[in-house]
Design a protein around this motif. Structure first.
Motif, PDB file in Angstrom:
ATOM      1  N   LEU A  35       0.824  -1.212   0.000  1.00 49.99           N
ATOM      2  CA  LEU A  35       0.000   0.000   0.000  1.00 49.99           C
ATOM      3  C   LEU A  35       0.857   1.260   0.000  1.00 49.99           C
ATOM      4  CD1 LEU A  35      -2.697  -1.194   2.568  1.00 49.99           C
ATOM      5  CD2 LEU A  35      -3.088  -0.715   0.139  1.00 49.99           C
ATOM      6  N   GLY A  56      -4.298   6.013  10.467  1.00 47.89           N
ATOM      7  CA  GLY A  56      -4.037   4.792  11.231  1.00 47.89           C
ATOM      8  C   GLY A  56      -5.233   3.862  11.226  1.00 47.89           C
ATOM      9  N   ASP A  57      -6.213   4.132  10.328  1.00 47.34           N
ATOM     10  CA  ASP A  57      -7.356   3.228  10.183  1.00 47.34           C
ATOM     11  C   ASP A  57      -7.019   2.123   9.182  1.00 47.34           C
ATOM     12  OD1 ASP A  57      -9.016   4.554  11.930  1.00 47.34           O
ATOM     13  OD2 ASP A  57      -9.825   5.880  10.387  1.00 47.34           O
ATOM     14  N   LEU A  58      -7.855   1.094   9.158  1.00 51.73           N
ATOM     15  CA  LEU A  58      -7.629   0.006   8.206  1.00 51.73           C
ATOM     16  C   LEU A  58      -8.234   0.359   6.857  1.00 51.73           C
ATOM     17  CD1 LEU A  58      -8.350  -3.188  10.341  1.00 51.73           C
ATOM     18  CD2 LEU A  58      -6.187  -2.005   9.961  1.00 51.73           C
ATOM     19  N   ILE A  64      -7.678  -5.463   0.534  1.00 54.31           N
ATOM     20  CA  ILE A  64      -6.621  -6.329   1.072  1.00 54.31           C
ATOM     21  C   ILE A  64      -6.727  -7.731   0.465  1.00 54.31           C
ATOM     22  CG2 ILE A  64      -5.757  -7.418   3.202  1.00 54.31           C
ATOM     23  CD1 ILE A  64      -5.240  -4.381   2.995  1.00 54.31           C
ATOM     24  N   GLY A  85       1.302  -8.546   8.579  1.00 54.31           N
ATOM     25  CA  GLY A  85       0.289  -7.504   8.726  1.00 54.31           C
ATOM     26  C   GLY A  85      -0.925  -7.722   7.837  1.00 54.31           C
ATOM     27  N   VAL A  86      -1.077  -8.925   7.324  1.00 55.04           N
ATOM     28  CA  VAL A  86      -2.144  -9.150   6.363  1.00 55.04           C
ATOM     29  C   VAL A  86      -3.469  -9.463   7.040  1.00 55.04           C
ATOM     30  CG1 VAL A  86      -2.963 -10.502   4.430  1.00 55.04           C
ATOM     31  CG2 VAL A  86      -0.573  -9.888   4.564  1.00 55.04           C
ATOM     32  N   GLN A  92     -10.998 -10.773   6.850  1.00 51.90           N
ATOM     33  CA  GLN A  92      -9.751 -11.073   6.129  1.00 51.90           C
ATOM     34  C   GLN A  92      -9.295 -12.504   6.408  1.00 51.90           C
ATOM     35  OE1 GLN A  92      -6.590  -8.149   6.642  1.00 51.90           O
ATOM     36  NE2 GLN A  92      -8.021  -6.463   6.360  1.00 51.90           N
TER      37      GLN A  92
HETATM   38  P1  AMP Z   1       1.636  -1.736   8.444  1.00 48.44           P
HETATM   39  O1  AMP Z   1       2.823  -1.362   7.632  1.00 48.44           O
HETATM   40  O2  AMP Z   1       1.375  -3.211   8.447  1.00 48.44           O
HETATM   41  O3  AMP Z   1       1.668  -1.141   9.841  1.00 48.44           O
HETATM   42  O4  AMP Z   1       0.361  -1.077   7.701  1.00 48.44           O
HETATM   43  C1  AMP Z   1       0.251   0.318   7.547  1.00 48.44           C
HETATM   44  C2  AMP Z   1      -1.187   0.703   7.243  1.00 48.44           C
HETATM   45  O5  AMP Z   1      -1.605   0.081   6.013  1.00 48.44           O
HETATM   46  C3  AMP Z   1      -2.210   0.244   8.268  1.00 48.44           C
HETATM   47  O6  AMP Z   1      -2.310   1.129   9.371  1.00 48.44           O
HETATM   48  C4  AMP Z   1      -3.484   0.219   7.418  1.00 48.44           C
HETATM   49  O7  AMP Z   1      -3.977   1.514   7.173  1.00 48.44           O
HETATM   50  C5  AMP Z   1      -2.972  -0.339   6.091  1.00 48.44           C
HETATM   51  N1  AMP Z   1      -2.987  -1.820   6.088  1.00 48.44           N
HETATM   52  C6  AMP Z   1      -1.931  -2.655   5.948  1.00 48.44           C
HETATM   53  N2  AMP Z   1      -2.320  -3.932   5.991  1.00 48.44           N
HETATM   54  C7  AMP Z   1      -3.660  -3.919   6.169  1.00 48.44           C
HETATM   55  C8  AMP Z   1      -4.656  -4.928   6.309  1.00 48.44           C
HETATM   56  N3  AMP Z   1      -4.350  -6.222   6.279  1.00 48.44           N
HETATM   57  N4  AMP Z   1      -5.939  -4.526   6.476  1.00 48.44           N
HETATM   58  C9  AMP Z   1      -6.293  -3.233   6.479  1.00 48.44           C
HETATM   59  N5  AMP Z   1      -5.404  -2.222   6.374  1.00 48.44           N
HETATM   60  C10 AMP Z   1      -4.108  -2.557   6.212  1.00 48.44           C
END
Ligand code: AMP
Length: 211
Positions: A35, A56-58, A64, A85-86, A92
């Motif tokens: 992403l 910081g939201d999903l 995904i 982080g998936v 999911q």
């Molecule tokens: P990370 O690098 O894993 O901390 O991800 C950074 C940001 O990407 C997260 O705070 C979400 O906004 C988005 N993100 C990454 N993986 C997911 C996931 N599996 N589901 C939803 N959002 C995600």
């Protein structure tokens, strides 16, 4: 071997994902990295995901699942993958289970990274990441050079205090139930003490996996 890394932001999933994927001889699939690259490149995926990520939201589950389906179906993942982080919501987890069953594969284990909140806040507030290879660093200033690929270290927008607090709350509300979902299905769950040096944590992981 297909492994899911489950743990709050800052617990070390990104740090452990690379050496673990090398040790197991399978690629790391990190949706956050996919992403962030999309945001950097200004693709439609990146434009759709950016504001949720900054807060910081999903991002939505169907986005995904699309990334996961493509990555797991690719040739490089034919021997498995480390998923970083998936799986962050129950839909999911259900989606991953469907994707794997369509591919005739099964999930081997879920690794949970166990760590106190104070340590997470301490780590995230001092974290920078390489804007090119995405390696996380602690105690290095933004603007300095990545020792792995000569990219530039930057502070992630979602590592600012408000976004960090939100990400920890999101983890508790949306991601913690994922563990119960896997527990109920009898999936192999390995709890990893994520405190200590990266080398020590990796040792614990490889011992737990018997790898
Ligand atoms: P990370 O690098 O894993 O901390 O991800 C950074 C940001 O990407 C997260 O705070 C979400 O906004 C988005 N993100 C990454 N993986 C997911 C996931 N599996 N589901 C939803 N959002 C995600």
């Amino acid at each position: 071997m297909i492994i899911v890394l489950l743990g709050p932001p800052g617990s070390g999933k990104g740090t452990q994902g690379d050496p673990l994927s090398q040790a197991l001889g399978v690629p790391k699939i990190a949706t956050g990295d996919v992403l962030r690259a999309a945001v950097r490149d200004g693709t439609p995926l990146g434009l759709a995901a950016k504001s949720a990520m900054d807060r910081g939201d999903l991002v939505p589950d169907d986005v995904i699942l699309g990334i996961m389906k493509e990555a797991l179906g690719s040739d490089r993942a034919r021997h498995g993958a480390v998923l970083d982080g998936v799986v962050r919501t129950v839909p999911q987890a259900e989606g991953l289970s469907r994707v794997l069953s369509d591919l005739g594969r099964t999930l081997d284990a879920v690794l949970t990274f166990e760590i106190p909140d104070e340590e997470l806040v301490r780590r995230l507030s001092g974290r920078t990441v390489c804007d090119s290879c995405q390696t996380p660093f602690t105690g290095r200033e933004p603007g300095t050079t990545c020792e792995k690929c000569a990219g530039t270290l930057v502070r992630r927008k979602d590592d600012e205090p408000d976004a960090v607090r939100n990400r920890l709350a999101v983890y508790r509300i949306q991601t913690q139930p994922v563990l119960d979902w896997y527990r109920k299905r009898g999936t192999r769950i390995l709890e990893i003490d994520a405190l200590g040096t990266p080398e020590r944590v990796l040792q614990r992981i490889t011992m737990a996996l018997g790898a």
